[in-house]
Design an enzyme around this catalytic site. Structure first.
Site, PDB file in Angstrom:
ATOM      1  N   LYS A 114       0.896 -31.822  16.842  1.00 34.33           N
ATOM      2  CA  LYS A 114       1.765 -31.584  15.688  1.00 34.33           C
ATOM      3  C   LYS A 114       1.285 -32.351  14.470  1.00 34.33           C
ATOM      4  O   LYS A 114       1.415 -31.899  13.340  1.00 34.33           O
ATOM      5  CB  LYS A 114       3.195 -31.967  16.020  1.00 34.33           C
ATOM      6  CG  LYS A 114       3.840 -31.004  16.990  1.00 34.33           C
ATOM      7  CD  LYS A 114       5.342 -31.069  16.912  1.00 34.33           C
ATOM      8  CE  LYS A 114       5.964 -29.967  17.717  1.00 34.33           C
ATOM      9  NZ  LYS A 114       7.417 -30.025  17.735  1.00 34.33           N
ATOM     10  N   LYS A 196       1.097 -13.610  22.884  1.00 35.48           N
ATOM     11  CA  LYS A 196       2.505 -13.870  23.200  1.00 35.48           C
ATOM     12  C   LYS A 196       3.394 -13.408  22.030  1.00 35.48           C
ATOM     13  O   LYS A 196       3.011 -13.573  20.879  1.00 35.48           O
ATOM     14  CB  LYS A 196       2.624 -15.395  23.401  1.00 35.48           C
ATOM     15  CG  LYS A 196       3.967 -15.893  23.822  1.00 35.48           C
ATOM     16  CD  LYS A 196       3.892 -17.387  24.108  1.00 35.48           C
ATOM     17  CE  LYS A 196       5.037 -18.095  23.427  1.00 35.48           C
ATOM     18  NZ  LYS A 196       5.218 -19.472  23.830  1.00 35.48           N
ATOM     19  N   LYS A 199       7.516 -15.183  16.608  1.00 36.94           N
ATOM     20  CA  LYS A 199       7.743 -14.878  15.202  1.00 36.94           C
ATOM     21  C   LYS A 199       6.753 -15.631  14.314  1.00 36.94           C
ATOM     22  O   LYS A 199       6.241 -15.098  13.345  1.00 36.94           O
ATOM     23  CB  LYS A 199       9.164 -15.228  14.804  1.00 36.94           C
ATOM     24  CG  LYS A 199       9.487 -14.631  13.460  1.00 36.94           C
ATOM     25  CD  LYS A 199      10.797 -15.047  12.900  1.00 36.94           C
ATOM     26  CE  LYS A 199      10.862 -14.583  11.460  1.00 36.94           C
ATOM     27  NZ  LYS A 199      11.826 -15.288  10.683  1.00 36.94           N
TER      28      LYS A 199
HETATM   29  P1  AMP Z   1       9.512 -21.688  21.155  1.00 33.99           P
HETATM   30  O1  AMP Z   1      10.328 -20.648  20.473  1.00 33.99           O
HETATM   31  O2  AMP Z   1       8.047 -21.368  21.180  1.00 33.99           O
HETATM   32  O3  AMP Z   1       9.838 -23.110  20.765  1.00 33.99           O
HETATM   33  O4  AMP Z   1       9.921 -21.616  22.715  1.00 33.99           O
HETATM   34  C1  AMP Z   1      11.214 -21.885  23.190  1.00 33.99           C
HETATM   35  C2  AMP Z   1      11.276 -21.423  24.635  1.00 33.99           C
HETATM   36  O5  AMP Z   1      11.133 -20.000  24.727  1.00 33.99           O
HETATM   37  C3  AMP Z   1      10.173 -22.002  25.539  1.00 33.99           C
HETATM   38  O6  AMP Z   1      10.704 -22.251  26.822  1.00 33.99           O
HETATM   39  C4  AMP Z   1       9.152 -20.886  25.596  1.00 33.99           C
HETATM   40  O7  AMP Z   1       8.379 -20.902  26.783  1.00 33.99           O
HETATM   41  C5  AMP Z   1      10.014 -19.634  25.538  1.00 33.99           C
HETATM   42  N1  AMP Z   1       9.280 -18.520  24.909  1.00 33.99           N
HETATM   43  C6  AMP Z   1       8.910 -18.424  23.605  1.00 33.99           C
HETATM   44  N2  AMP Z   1       8.247 -17.266  23.361  1.00 33.99           N
HETATM   45  C7  AMP Z   1       8.188 -16.600  24.555  1.00 33.99           C
HETATM   46  C8  AMP Z   1       7.628 -15.340  24.974  1.00 33.99           C
HETATM   47  N3  AMP Z   1       6.987 -14.514  24.126  1.00 33.99           N
HETATM   48  N4  AMP Z   1       7.766 -14.981  26.276  1.00 33.99           N
HETATM   49  C9  AMP Z   1       8.395 -15.807  27.140  1.00 33.99           C
HETATM   50  N5  AMP Z   1       8.942 -16.992  26.823  1.00 33.99           N
HETATM   51  C10 AMP Z   1       8.847 -17.403  25.542  1.00 33.99           C
END
Ligand code: AMP
Ligand code: TRP
Length: 334
Positions: A114, A196, A199
């Site tokens: 980060k 993946k 957003k």
């Molecule tokens: P983030 O929004 O990247 O901070 O992720 C928050 C949670 O959502 C984490 O546990 C990620 O592993 C899960 N997550 C985010 N994007 C995906 C995705 N495309 N598919 C599955 N899990 C996701």
């Protein structure tokens, strides 16, 4: 009694990927762990380790809480609250900073990553973040902490700090265990199914579905998802990543297995029917979530839930904090 603690950062809008990969798994834990008391908080203090827009942060805190409840988190089962409303988190965070060594913080992989992405000044709290996270957990004598792989290093540090404190001042903290959540399905980008769904990485709004998208938008995004030029529907992530991703979404939202879905569409001569059905499934699923979400946001219920959650958390946290202060010689009166 088992106690479970977890924090949710109120940054970013929730996608279908967040829902299938994380929120749904979380909601399932409520049923899988009936003898466990849950403390779930919106980690707003963690959000400000990087710059945030004030108005956006304020609305995100409530939105995320409302979406988690709308997705099935049961406020009667879970103490849901906002971290900064239980000030003991910050106080114990400071005590944890006074337990941890700088070297330990500097070694954290997430800090190193980060820090690299930060264009403006790197805030001190980005470095000391794991001390606050340790406090979040140790404050509730939590023995179960559901985390994804990226948080395991922080949890190991929490264990180290709990043990160090216990050996310096006598038995005070429960040493928590990571509870690696079952890996939910990874949902892929609808326009480039090798990436993946996220957003933040995607320029095209057609690549991702937000839980807040309107239902027509959602249907169109599914219908215009990139697929291959073949016509048969089966799961093959290497050669048919688009269709495989849509099958994963279909399965997650219907609880039908991939095999059952493939069987259902085996006589189709194009993807159109399958996509139309899936568009309806996703829209109806998210539609239900939005109905509950809108009810919560429009009423006082959400505030009542968060007030109640904070009160219960505070009761536990303040008692624990008094013990901790006493152990280190900071409490004037018995
Ligand atoms: P983030 O929004 O990247 O901070 O992720 C928050 C949670 O959502 C984490 O546990 C990620 O592993 C899960 N997550 C985010 N994007 C995906 C995705 N495309 N598919 C599955 N899990 C996701
Ligand atoms: N650091 C976690 C994340 O980025 C959020 C979090 C903060 C947390 N405090 C916690 C998770 C305590 C579990 C327990 O996702």
């Amino acid at each position: 009694m088992n106690r479970l603690v977890s924090g949710i950062k109120p940054t970013g809008e929730l996608t279908l990927g967040n829902y299938i990969g994380a929120i749904k798994q979380f909601v399932q834990l409520q049923n899988e762990l009936p003898d466990t008391e849950f403390f779930i908080f919106i980690a707003d203090l963690h959000a400000i380790t990087t710059p945030q827009d004030k108005q956006l942060l304020k609305s995100r805190i409530k939105e995320i809480a409302a979406f988690y409840i709308a997705c099935g988190l049961d406020p009667n089962r879970v103490n849901l609250f906002v971290q900064s409303e239980v000030m003991e988190h910050a106080l114990l965070g400071y005590i944890m900073e006074s337990t941890a060594y700088i070297g330990e913080m500097e070694r954290m992989i997430q800090f190193k990553e980060k820090r690299r992405n930060q264009e403006q000044g790197v805030r001190t709290s980005l470095l000391t973040y794991p001390a606050l996270m340790a406090a979040d957990i140790l404050l509730y004598d939590a023995n179960i902490v559901p985390v994804g792989e990226d948080q395991v290093q922080h949890l190991e540090l929490t264990q180290t700090l709990a043990e160090r404190f216990n050996s310096q001042y006598g038995d005070t903290f429960v040493v928590p265990k990571p509870y690696i959540t079952k890996v939910g399905a990874k949902i892929k980008d609808l326009q480039d199914p090798t990436k993946k769904m996220s957003k933040s990485n995607d320029l095209s709004v057609k690549s991702y579905i937000l839980l807040s998208d309107n239902l027509n938008q959602i249907k169109n995004k599914i219908k215009s998802a990139v697929t291959d030029s073949d016509t048969s529907i089966y799961f093959d992530e290497v050669n048919k990543p688009g269709i495989s991703n849509l099958l994963t979404i279909y399965s997650a939202l219907t609880n039908l297995s991939i095999e059952e879905i493939v069987e259902k569409y085996k006589n189709e001569t194009s993807y159109a029917g399958f996509k139309i059905d899936l568009a309806e499934i996703v829209a109806s699923h998210i539609g239900n979530i939005q109905t509950k979400y809108n009810e919560l946001i429009a009423s006082n219920t959400l505030d009542e839930i968060l007030d109640q959650g904070a009160m219960k958390a505070k009761m536990f946290a303040s008692r624990k904090m008094a013990k901790v202060l006493n152990k280190i010689g900071l409490k004037r009166k018995k």
